[in-house]
Design an enzyme around this catalytic site. Sequence first.
Site, PDB file in Angstrom:
ATOM      1  NE  ARG A   1       5.467 -15.470 -19.126  1.00  0.00           N
ATOM      2  CZ  ARG A   1       6.141 -15.485 -17.985  1.00  0.00           C
ATOM      3  NH1 ARG A   1       5.533 -15.738 -16.851  1.00  0.00           N
ATOM      4  NH2 ARG A   1       7.429 -15.272 -17.982  1.00  0.00           N
TER       5      ARG A   1
ATOM      6  NE  ARG B   1      13.732 -16.234 -19.419  1.00  0.00           N
ATOM      7  CZ  ARG B   1      12.416 -16.066 -19.436  1.00  0.00           C
ATOM      8  NH1 ARG B   1      11.716 -16.288 -20.531  1.00  0.00           N
ATOM      9  NH2 ARG B   1      11.783 -15.693 -18.355  1.00  0.00           N
TER      10      ARG B   1
ATOM     11  NE  ARG C   1       9.434 -11.586 -20.825  1.00  0.00           N
ATOM     12  CZ  ARG C   1       9.571 -11.941 -19.544  1.00  0.00           C
ATOM     13  NH1 ARG C   1       8.613 -11.663 -18.685  1.00  0.00           N
ATOM     14  NH2 ARG C   1      10.646 -12.561 -19.119  1.00  0.00           N
TER      15      ARG C   1
ATOM     16  NE  ARG D   1      16.347 -14.771 -12.838  1.00  0.00           N
ATOM     17  CZ  ARG D   1      15.370 -13.975 -13.248  1.00  0.00           C
ATOM     18  NH1 ARG D   1      14.785 -13.152 -12.423  1.00  0.00           N
ATOM     19  NH2 ARG D   1      14.977 -14.002 -14.497  1.00  0.00           N
TER      20      ARG D   1
END
Length: 228
Positions: free
Chosen positions: A127, A173, A162, A88
């Site tokens: 999601r 993010r 989440r 990442r």
Amino acid sequence: MRIILLGSPGAGKGTVAKLLTEYDGSIQISTGDILRSAVKKGTDLGKKAKKYMDSGDLVPDSLIMEIMEVRLQETDCRNGFILDGFPRTIHQAQELKKTLARLNIELDFVVNLEVPSNIILDRLSTRRTCINSSCQEIYNVKNNPPAQGGKCKKCGHDVIQREDETAEAISDRIKIYNQKTAPLIGFYENEGFLENVPSLIAPETVAEIKKCAENIKIKKRVVAGKKN
Ligand code: AMP
């Protein structure tokens, strides 16, 4: 195959990785799943990682490299692996390169999953994920909802949003992805490993990646033939 899936949050790395495991016995290694499971079990790693994950920030490179160094040597990696969510940062990519060289493991290629940013935002906010750490089936409230009462169709556990998929965490993010992870595209392009693949319809993306894997196999056979 031994590949890395790159892509912003919501690019479909998890979905594509799961589909690819059915192709040639390669396993999916998701650092996000490993960390979530550690948080749930309350291990030392989980305790250290939780505060970063809840705010959408990256967990320190040193912790991630410790996990991956061990994980890549486990026997189930012998048939190949699909790295989902790792590396990442440039530092993780450099460390991974050294680790693979030390373990005598050759990477096949790196896939950059390309998705327009409006689709990313929509995918992430709709999601939902099964809370069962050994299932983690992904749903979408718009086009693939869970069973009645918000239960997982596969294992019957609760399906939740989440904590890092609230509007605020999503925006953080994506910022962190652009700052710290997107530079990996250039890194792997320079290394000669990069394949850009559109990630709009998962089966089409998977078919494209399989084609890349077949091409690599052919190239390796040609090189081996020339050596013999
Ligand atoms: P993911 O499921 O891949 O989106 O990961 C969820 C969260 O876990 C990320 O927002 C980070 O906090 C953490 N994480 C997962 N993989 C890494 C990584 N390779 N390096 C640092 N943090 C990570």
